[in-house]
Design a protein around this motif. Structure first.
Motif, PDB file in Angstrom:
ATOM      1  N   LEU A  59       0.695  -1.286   0.198  1.00 47.36           N
ATOM      2  CA  LEU A  59      -0.065  -0.077   0.055  1.00 47.36           C
ATOM      3  C   LEU A  59       0.997   1.301   0.046  1.00 47.36           C
ATOM      4  CD1 LEU A  59      -2.907   1.415   0.323  1.00 47.36           C
ATOM      5  CD2 LEU A  59      -2.584   1.146   2.855  1.00 47.36           C
ATOM      6  N   LEU A 118      -1.503  -0.842  -4.328  1.00 49.97           N
ATOM      7  CA  LEU A 118      -2.774  -0.134  -4.177  1.00 49.97           C
ATOM      8  C   LEU A 118      -2.230   1.351  -3.616  1.00 49.97           C
ATOM      9  CD1 LEU A 118      -5.307  -2.683  -2.403  1.00 49.97           C
ATOM     10  CD2 LEU A 118      -5.367  -2.028  -4.888  1.00 49.97           C
ATOM     11  N   LEU A 160      -3.328   4.993  -1.646  1.00 47.16           N
ATOM     12  CA  LEU A 160      -4.316   5.930  -0.755  1.00 47.16           C
ATOM     13  C   LEU A 160      -3.774   7.291  -1.097  1.00 47.16           C
ATOM     14  CD1 LEU A 160      -6.857   5.974   1.278  1.00 47.16           C
ATOM     15  CD2 LEU A 160      -4.832   5.673   3.059  1.00 47.16           C
ATOM     16  N   LEU A 218      -9.198   5.835  -2.828  1.00 47.82           N
ATOM     17  CA  LEU A 218      -8.346   4.801  -3.217  1.00 47.82           C
ATOM     18  C   LEU A 218      -8.167   4.687  -4.749  1.00 47.82           C
ATOM     19  CD1 LEU A 218      -7.095   2.011  -2.063  1.00 47.82           C
ATOM     20  CD2 LEU A 218      -9.388   0.852  -2.293  1.00 47.82           C
ATOM     21  N   GLU A 241     -11.379   6.033  -9.299  1.00 43.35           N
ATOM     22  CA  GLU A 241     -10.932   6.206  -7.668  1.00 43.35           C
ATOM     23  C   GLU A 241     -12.223   5.825  -6.907  1.00 43.35           C
ATOM     24  OE1 GLU A 241      -9.208   9.834  -7.134  1.00 43.35           O
ATOM     25  OE2 GLU A 241      -7.828  10.025  -8.491  1.00 43.35           O
ATOM     26  N   LEU A 245     -12.681   6.814   0.299  1.00 43.38           N
ATOM     27  CA  LEU A 245     -12.751   6.095   1.915  1.00 43.38           C
ATOM     28  C   LEU A 245     -12.830   7.105   2.857  1.00 43.38           C
ATOM     29  CD1 LEU A 245     -10.017   3.432   1.692  1.00 43.38           C
ATOM     30  CD2 LEU A 245     -12.330   3.329   1.047  1.00 43.38           C
ATOM     31  N   ILE A 295     -13.588  -1.550   0.170  1.00 40.47           N
ATOM     32  CA  ILE A 295     -12.207  -1.585  -0.483  1.00 40.47           C
ATOM     33  C   ILE A 295     -12.262  -2.913  -1.487  1.00 40.47           C
ATOM     34  CG2 ILE A 295      -9.620  -2.360  -0.021  1.00 40.47           C
ATOM     35  CD1 ILE A 295     -10.323  -0.529   2.798  1.00 40.47           C
TER      36      ILE A 295
END
Length: 394
Positions: free
Chosen positions: A81, A327, A329, A335, A344, A347, A364
């Motif tokens: 991530l 991935l 953030l 995300l 996108e 979150l 997610i």
């Protein structure tokens, strides 16, 4: 067609018996889903389905539970991530930010410290074992040390890395290392101070070099130097960067110039991997390819007599989507499942609406399941609306 992924997974199990059970669980899930190995209909999917065992996606470590949340419809497990901490930067690199700058997201719409830690915790408990902090420039965030301290304390996280321009890094390094940061990528596109000022629209070349040296001296597990290569700009310095690895135990990574909104990408500025590699081989002897991890983004090489290594990130000419495990953030809480994809999902909004962890996991998971097999070709990417790199996070 169905037997190919099973052979690949069997090979992975042979190489890593400690992951055999998890590997087969990923394989079974893939076969029962929309994996192209069983449902391929067009030529591109067939090509993807018959790729070699070297492209087997990463699976969750056996000591952590395997989470459906991080497995996409092609069986790729996402254990990496990248978290953008800010859209702000103290440089204005030409390939990253438009000359006129960008409109920044209001602070109230950026993830807070606690929101970052909460989301990161969801990912780590689901199998993410590597987090990279990006920006903008992550070191200008005032709570960077505290964020590192809390992230490094997440059970199951093995690597906490940062990508930085190195401008103010050297004075922060000792404390960052104490707070659990253990790997660094430092961006440097030229070894010529005057050219640095032209390319970044700011001064500071000597401070970046100091940060590279300080990172080595402090004993970080990994110190990498990222160099975006652009024709007519810095392609004449490729061998000079390779020479840096003779005495410095760093990994210099040559990155193909990629299109993003506002960076005026042109294929004529692109220096392909093959051309860069040819320059290196003409100058240096004993260039040897290293064994790359299945989810590795770079092609890695060592050179006889050099303390460091070199790598090439070939996103434009030889994509590595089949093994993608990453991935993103973004600083505003969105995300992003593919660097080059426009889609996108927020979150931040559900967090602030009071959605619990189970609900966030569902959001997610749905986003990950929508991830495509591969990104578009470079000319299509150039025509696709996407954010500037400063918004996405390097």
């Amino acid at each position: 067609m169905m037997m190919m992924p099973l052979r690949c997974l069997s090979e992975l199990a042979r190489r890593r018996p400690d992951r055999a059970v998890d590997a087969m669980r990923v394989g079974l899930r893939c076969l029962m889903s929309t994996c192209p190995s069983t449902k391929a209909t067009d030529d591109s999917q067939r090509l993807y389905a018959t790729s070699s065992c070297a492209n087997v996606p990463e699976v969750a470590p056996s000591e952590a539970p395997l989470s459906d949340m991080l497995v996409d419809s092609f069986g790729r497990f996402h254990n990496y991530l990248r978290i953008s901490l800010t859209e702000r930067c103290n440089l204005r690199c030409q390939y990253c930010m438009p000359a006129q700058g960008v409109q920044l997201t209001p602070n109230s719409e950026l993830l807070s410290h606690d929101e970052i830690i909460r989301v990161a915790g969801l990912f780590v408990t689901s199998g993410v074992d590597k987090i990279r902090l990006t920006g903008g420039e992550p070191t200008i965030r005032k709570d960077i040390e505290d964020i590192c301290l809390h992230l490094s304390g997440l059970k199951g996280l093995k690597t906490l890395a940062m990508t930085t321009n190195g401008l103010v890094l050297s004075k922060k390094l000792p404390r960052l290392k104490e707070c659990g940061l253990n790997a660094l990528n430092i961006s440097l596109d030229t070894l010529v101070p005057a050219k640095f000022e032209f390319m970044t629209r700011r001064k500071g070349h000597s401070r970046v070099m100091e940060s590279i040296d300080a990172s080595i001296q402090l004993g970080f597990q990994s110190v990498k130097v990222n160099c975006v290569v652009m024709r007519g700009m810095n392609d004449d310095e490729i061998c000079d960067f390779v020479e840096m690895t003779r005495d410095k135990p760093v990994n210099v990574r040559f990155i193909e110039f990629m299109p993003f909104d506002g960076n005026v990408w042109n294929v004529k500025k692109l220096v392909p991997y093959a051309e860069m590699m040819d320059k290196v081989r003409q100058r240096f002897k004993g260039v040897e390819r290293l064994q790359d991890h299945p989810s590795e983004t770079a092609k890695n090489f060592k050179i006889d007599g050099h303390a460091g290594t070199i790598s090439f990130i070939t996103s434009m000419t030889e994509h590595f989507c089949a093994g993608c495990n990453r991935l993103r953030l973004l600083a505003d809480g969105n995300l992003k499942v593919c660097l080059f994809g426009p889609s996108e999902v927020s979150l931040r909004e559900p967090i602030r609406a009071g959605v619990d962890d189970a609900g966030l996991r569902e959001i997610i998971s749905a986003a990950v399941k929508r991830k495509k097999a591969k990104h578009a070709g470079m000319f299509d990417i150039a025509k696709t609306a996407n954010r500037p790199m400063i918004h996405i996070g390097g």
